[in-house]
Scaffold this motif. Sequence first.
Motif, short mmCIF file in Angstrom:
data_model
loop_
_atom_site.label_atom_id
_atom_site.label_comp_id
_atom_site.label_asym_id
_atom_site.label_seq_id
_atom_site.Cartn_x
_atom_site.Cartn_y
_atom_site.Cartn_z
N ILE A 68 19.22 36.81 22.86
CA ILE A 68 20.56 36.28 23.26
C ILE A 68 21.56 37.07 23.78
CG2 ILE A 68 22.67 35.01 22.61
CD1 ILE A 68 21.28 33.86 20.21
N PHE B 77 27.51 28.43 26.82
CA PHE B 77 26.41 27.75 26.47
C PHE B 77 26.24 26.49 25.63
CE2 PHE B 77 22.02 27.09 24.59
CZ PHE B 77 21.22 27.74 25.43
N PRO C 9 23.36 29.18 21.32
CA PRO C 9 22.19 29.79 21.76
C PRO C 9 21.13 29.74 20.64
CG PRO C 9 24.15 30.75 22.91
CD PRO C 9 24.48 30.06 21.87
#
Length: 287
Positions: free
Chosen positions: A246, A265, A273
């Motif tokens: 990540i 995200f 993530p």
Amino acid sequence: MKVTFEHVIPDEKSSFCVIHNNLPVSLLKWEYHYHPEIELVCVISGSGTRHVGYHKSNYTNGDLVLIGSNIPHSGFGLNSIDPHEEIVLQFNEEILQFPDKEVEARSIKDLFEMSKYGIKFSRKTKKNMIPKLKLMLESEGYKRYILLLEILFELSKLKDYELLNNEIMPYTIISKNKTRLENIFTFVERNYDKEINIDDVAKLANLTLPAFCNFFKKATQITFTEFVNRYRINKACLLMAQDKSISECSYSCGFNNVTYFNRMFKKYTAKTPSEFLKNFSHSKVKI
């Protein structure tokens, strides 16, 4: 991943294109591309990755997806394994030669509008469509055209489908300033991993900053900052699909703060993530 324009050539003595791929996956096209033609992809057998617009996920035991005009997408041979067989139809929206007031025409035009988000149909629908699609390979002239209309009519009446994207990608926006937009998209593609100064982009477009912001919002329906964030998140999804961490994805895609990356995200994918990695690994196709 570079987005390339694909020039679609209709079949001889036809107004649209029918492709039957039954080849080793190493010979299939999978590049991320776009074209004005609407595309219906039926993977008869095989597993792989569907990448349509911002959406990226895996499929198993075939797939049936309708992709709207100018939506960037990868060939369904991406990450696929043998055996892989697919039938692909590519046609212009103008192929529907009926007045808008006709009920049947209206339902198909509504289907075309929804296709701008990418439409994934159920396994049952895919199974029902295969005989007509195979018959199309053997037909020509008006018989093949009638088959296409029958397929579109049937799909337009269905309720068992899933829209793959929540937003329409800027590539799908028709604009008289196409060249200016393409220059902007190319600049972002080449510099998304760095800090992007909006003043530099405005100069590239030969506009003042306020004029550029107004132009971009009007042309794409989103702000330039939102476009850059969406593009970076899309690239991050591709990197995470390649087993990158990540934090590595965050910094590789131009986010200098992992917390901000996590927030963006979740905003654009509706997943964190970590959730994306977990879901992707569970459905990952083994090659």
